[in-house]
Design a protein around this motif. Structure first.
Motif, PDB file in Angstrom:
ATOM      1  N   ILE A  26       0.914  -1.252   0.068  1.00 40.64           N
ATOM      2  CA  ILE A  26       0.118   0.071  -0.037  1.00 40.64           C
ATOM      3  C   ILE A  26       0.948   1.383   0.145  1.00 40.64           C
ATOM      4  N   ARG A  27       0.787   2.097  -1.030  1.00 40.54           N
ATOM      5  CA  ARG A  27       1.688   3.227  -0.995  1.00 40.54           C
ATOM      6  C   ARG A  27       0.635   4.521  -1.591  1.00 40.54           C
ATOM      7  N   PRO A  28       0.807   5.556  -0.943  1.00 45.71           N
ATOM      8  CA  PRO A  28      -0.060   6.807  -0.989  1.00 45.71           C
ATOM      9  C   PRO A  28      -0.003   6.949  -2.436  1.00 45.71           C
ATOM     10  N   GLN A  29      -1.087   7.569  -2.993  1.00 46.45           N
ATOM     11  CA  GLN A  29      -1.449   8.002  -4.385  1.00 46.45           C
ATOM     12  C   GLN A  29      -0.677   7.021  -5.533  1.00 46.45           C
ATOM     13  N   ARG A  30      -0.576   5.677  -5.025  1.00 43.13           N
ATOM     14  CA  ARG A  30      -0.228   4.936  -6.123  1.00 43.13           C
ATOM     15  C   ARG A  30      -0.982   3.427  -5.976  1.00 43.13           C
ATOM     16  N   ALA A  31      -1.172   2.596  -6.831  1.00 46.01           N
ATOM     17  CA  ALA A  31      -2.182   1.628  -6.796  1.00 46.01           C
ATOM     18  C   ALA A  31      -1.727   0.656  -5.805  1.00 46.01           C
ATOM     19  N   THR A  32      -2.559   0.054  -5.027  1.00 44.24           N
ATOM     20  CA  THR A  32      -2.257  -1.123  -4.167  1.00 44.24           C
ATOM     21  C   THR A  32      -2.458  -2.254  -4.928  1.00 44.24           C
ATOM     22  N   THR A  33      -1.190  -3.164  -4.535  1.00 45.85           N
ATOM     23  CA  THR A  33      -1.038  -4.414  -5.253  1.00 45.85           C
ATOM     24  C   THR A  33      -0.902  -5.588  -4.257  1.00 45.85           C
ATOM     25  N   VAL A  34      -0.856  -6.677  -4.670  1.00 45.91           N
ATOM     26  CA  VAL A  34      -1.005  -7.964  -4.020  1.00 45.91           C
ATOM     27  C   VAL A  34       0.726  -7.984  -3.942  1.00 45.91           C
ATOM     28  N   ARG A  35       1.280  -8.327  -2.772  1.00 44.64           N
ATOM     29  CA  ARG A  35       2.805  -8.405  -2.751  1.00 44.64           C
ATOM     30  C   ARG A  35       3.545  -9.527  -3.467  1.00 44.64           C
ATOM     31  N   ARG A  36       4.323  -9.221  -4.367  1.00 48.12           N
ATOM     32  CA  ARG A  36       5.030 -10.483  -4.857  1.00 48.12           C
ATOM     33  C   ARG A  36       5.865 -11.157  -4.036  1.00 48.12           C
ATOM     34  N   PHE A  37       6.471 -12.402  -4.170  1.00 45.56           N
ATOM     35  CA  PHE A  37       7.098 -13.155  -3.287  1.00 45.56           C
ATOM     36  C   PHE A  37       8.337 -12.629  -3.391  1.00 45.56           C
ATOM     37  N   SER A  38       9.205 -12.940  -2.082  1.00 42.82           N
ATOM     38  CA  SER A  38      10.511 -12.529  -1.807  1.00 42.82           C
ATOM     39  C   SER A  38      11.355 -13.445  -1.346  1.00 42.82           C
ATOM     40  N   MET A  39      12.464 -14.017  -2.304  1.00 42.63           N
ATOM     41  CA  MET A  39      13.206 -15.207  -1.944  1.00 42.63           C
ATOM     42  C   MET A  39      13.915 -14.934  -0.802  1.00 42.63           C
TER      43      MET A  39
END
Length: 226
Positions: free
Chosen positions: A67-80
């Motif tokens: 969740i970032r102000p003034q930007r689209a909310t996205t489903v978090r990608r995986f992080s190795m």
């Protein structure tokens, strides 16, 4: 009085939205990197935007949304890196738990675990993977309880859920659950024998089983990773 009732309704609606979105994210109905908006989700679920906003914040705290102000909310990608750290923490906790469990293991503990294992096998035979995963969680929870560290399961559960979300992408799910059951049986046998070194070795093998699977998923679905 009216305000109290409104709060209860709002909280219940937030929980409903949270549960639905959480299920869609962990089952990959919402894929990593997907954009979602409060307005879209509110419209789809027939609720106002406030409970959706609250649910988004809860999912963000679980590292499932970005969740970032003034930007689209996205489903978090995986992080190795995060997956590797998560698995390290889980291994450290489980090794300590089974060592403590070995010291107090008795026939009642063995009987409870045997009952759980029988239910795991029945769920596999019935092709009920969802039930198997619930029993998988319960298997590890029982060991934590018997080892006198019930709160340790909360951490194990958090770690396990992060990796489970990733493994929805893996192939050969039927073969994988059978292998997990075999590992569980081996852990139970080792606990029954009271041999700490053997139990810890089997737990290490059990938790390392995903190494190749995770690497294969990364090769096939690298776009789902940060």
């Amino acid at each position: 009085m009216q305000g109290s009732g409104d709060s209860l309704v709002a909280r219940t609606t937030t929980d409903m939205v949270f549960d639905q979105l959480h299920e869609e994210i962990v089952t990959l109905d919402l894929l990593p990197g997907s954009r979602i908006s409060e307005a879209e989700i509110a419209r789809r679920m027939g609720v106002s935007r406030q409970p959706v906003r609250d649910a988004f914040n809860r999912l963000g705290n679980l590292d499932l949304l970005v969740i970032r102000p003034q930007r689209a909310t996205t489903v978090r990608r995986f992080s190795m890196e995060q997956i590797d750290n998560t698995r390290f923490v889980r291994l450290a906790v489980e090794l300590e738990v089974v060592e403590r469990a070995c010291a107090v293991w008795d026939e009642a503990c063995a009987a409870a675990l045997d009952e759980n294992l029988a239910e795991q096998k029945a769920s596999i035979d019935a092709g009920n993977t969802d039930q198997f995963h619930k029993l998988d969680y319960r298997f590890h929870e029982l060991i934590c309880e018997f080892g006198g560290r019930p709160l340790a399961f909360e951490l194990i559960q958090q770690c396990k859920r992060q990796v489970d979300r990733l493994c929805v992408l893996s192939l050969g799910r039927a073969e994988e659950v059978s292998a997990v059951l075999d590992d569980h049986k081996a852990i139970a046998d080792a606990l029954n024998s009271g041999t700490v070194d053997d139990t810890r070795a089997i737990v290490r093998r059990h938790l390392s089983r995903l190494d190749d699977t995770i690497n294969q998923i990364y090769e096939v679905h690298s776009d789902y990773f940060e």
